[in-house]
Design a protein around this motif. Structure first.
Motif, short mmCIF file in Angstrom:
data_model
loop_
_atom_site.label_atom_id
_atom_site.label_comp_id
_atom_site.label_asym_id
_atom_site.label_seq_id
_atom_site.Cartn_x
_atom_site.Cartn_y
_atom_site.Cartn_z
N ILE A 164 0.79 -0.96 -0.02
CA ILE A 164 0.07 0.20 0.09
C ILE A 164 0.81 1.15 0.01
N LEU A 165 1.93 1.29 0.77
CA LEU A 165 2.72 2.28 0.71
C LEU A 165 3.50 2.55 -0.47
N CYS A 166 3.87 1.64 -1.28
CA CYS A 166 4.39 1.68 -2.61
C CYS A 166 3.49 2.34 -3.47
N LEU A 167 2.00 1.83 -3.27
CA LEU A 167 1.16 2.20 -4.26
C LEU A 167 0.62 3.51 -4.06
N GLU A 168 0.64 4.29 -2.94
CA GLU A 168 0.25 5.46 -2.61
C GLU A 168 1.53 6.44 -3.08
N LEU A 169 2.78 5.92 -3.00
CA LEU A 169 3.81 6.63 -3.47
C LEU A 169 4.06 6.92 -5.00
N LEU A 170 3.64 5.82 -5.82
CA LEU A 170 3.79 5.73 -7.12
C LEU A 170 2.56 6.61 -7.59
N GLU A 171 1.23 6.38 -7.11
CA GLU A 171 0.23 7.27 -7.43
C GLU A 171 0.75 8.99 -7.18
N LYS A 172 1.42 9.08 -6.11
CA LYS A 172 1.74 10.57 -5.98
C LYS A 172 2.71 11.18 -6.95
N TYR A 173 3.95 10.29 -7.27
CA TYR A 173 5.04 10.82 -7.97
C TYR A 173 4.89 10.38 -9.52
N LEU A 174 3.99 9.49 -10.01
CA LEU A 174 3.90 9.11 -11.30
C LEU A 174 3.00 10.07 -12.01
N LYS A 175 3.71 10.88 -12.93
CA LYS A 175 3.06 12.08 -13.61
C LYS A 175 2.36 11.59 -15.02
N GLY A 176 3.15 10.60 -15.51
CA GLY A 176 2.80 10.08 -16.85
C GLY A 176 3.98 10.16 -17.61
N GLY A 177 3.98 9.03 -18.42
CA GLY A 177 4.97 8.73 -19.66
C GLY A 177 6.37 8.49 -19.35
N GLU A 178 6.41 8.04 -17.86
CA GLU A 178 7.95 7.76 -17.43
C GLU A 178 8.20 6.24 -17.80
N THR A 179 9.52 5.80 -17.51
CA THR A 179 10.02 4.46 -17.36
C THR A 179 10.01 4.25 -15.85
#
Length: 312
Positions: A164-179
């Protein structure tokens, strides 16, 4: 990988879960499951990342159980000898490993799967993610992102606090278009979530063949074309660099990989890690800082810690 497995249980203390898990990971283990009494009430109400061992209390309400699964073709006597030696070393070093009892059982994958599936239901995580077992029905509400999973014997149904921690952090920092690289991908949940959050390319890596098989099946089942699952170690199967590297694994492995992780992260990229118990938080923070990774955020949930850092 179907058929017969040898299950080795270590009855230990909650504080020693990570160290005992590390013993299993140093072997050719095919899967690791953990029963933590601190999580048991959550498991009974909100199914967690492993099969709920309803006999946990027979070991005492303060005991934890770490289970490793091995092929019946492995040299189990040698494995048991190795585990016992490592446990004795931990005791000699002053660590509280609880009872330290080792139990061996023969299980069949089909029986194992049937046992835990009844505890694994649709669960909403974070703001938008809904984890749905393949065999359950669910109609998503507005803005919800549904991930369909069958973890098999791989780590990661998604409902453990570290995930859950990783999911929440990914949702926060992933803006779109990344690898994105997902190290220790398990069932593939973080790789799949990264794609659904807008990543352009995702590579999941795991040394466990069981996890790789499960992750590939889950990627296919979610009909995602930009996620690749690779079998092997980080340095063996990755040569490019990512905008985000995420690793939901134990602290010792995070510490071991930190010295080389900048070879796989772009200069403005992020390193998101979890699977870290509170007692090991400072060890991980120190290692990140010693390798010139600037701490961006520390997020905590229960006894677990997630950390975001970036190259300086």
């Amino acid at each position: 990988m179907k058929g017969k497995w040898i299950e080795i249980k270590v009855i230990t203390s909650p504080d020693a879960i990570e160290m005992v898990s590390g013993i299993f990971y140093s072997l050719d283990v095919k899967g690791v499951a953990i029963e933590d009494p601190n999580d048991i009430l959550q498991k009974l109400n909100t199914p967690s990342w492993d099969y709920v061992d309803m006999n946990l209390y027979e070991y005492g309400d303060k005991a934890a159980v770490v289970k490793g699964y091995f092929s019946d073709e492995d040299n189990i006597d040698e494995i048991l000898k190795y585990i016992n030696e490592r446990l004795e070393e931990l005791k000699s070093d002053g660590f509280d490993i609880g009872e330290g009892k080792i139990l061996v059982n023969q299980v069949y994958e089909e029986d194992w799967a049937t046992s835990w599936k009844k505890y694994y239901k649709v669960t909403k995580l974070g703001k938008r993610i809904v984890v749905k077992p393949r065999w359950e029905e669910y109609t998503p509400e507005d803005n919800e992102i549904v991930i369909e999973l069958d973890p098999g014997m791989a780590f990661g149904t998604g409902t453990h606090e570290t995930t859950i921690l990783c999911l929440e952090l990914l949702e926060k920092y992933l803006k779109g278009g990344e690898t994105v690289f997902d190290i220790g991908t398990g069932s593939g949940i973080l790789a799949i979530a990264s794609s659904k959050f807008g990543a352009e390319k995702v590579v999941g890596v795991d040394i466990d063949e069981v996890a790789v098989d499960a992750a590939r099946e889950n990627v296919e089942y979610n009909n995602i074309g930009n996620v690749e699952i690779r079998h092997g170690n980080l340095t063996d199967v990755l040569t490019e660099k990512a905008d985000i590297v995420v690793a939901n694994i134990i602290a010792d492995i995070i510490i071991n990989m930190t010295s080389s992780i900048k070879n796989f992260i772009k200069q403005e990229g992020l390193f998101i890690v979890s699977g870290i118990i509170q007692d090991r938080k400072n060890d991980v923070l120190k290692e990140l800082e010693n390798n010139n990774l600037k701490i961006i955020e520390i997020k905590e949930m229960g006894e677990w810690v997630g950390i975001v850092s970036k190259p300086e």
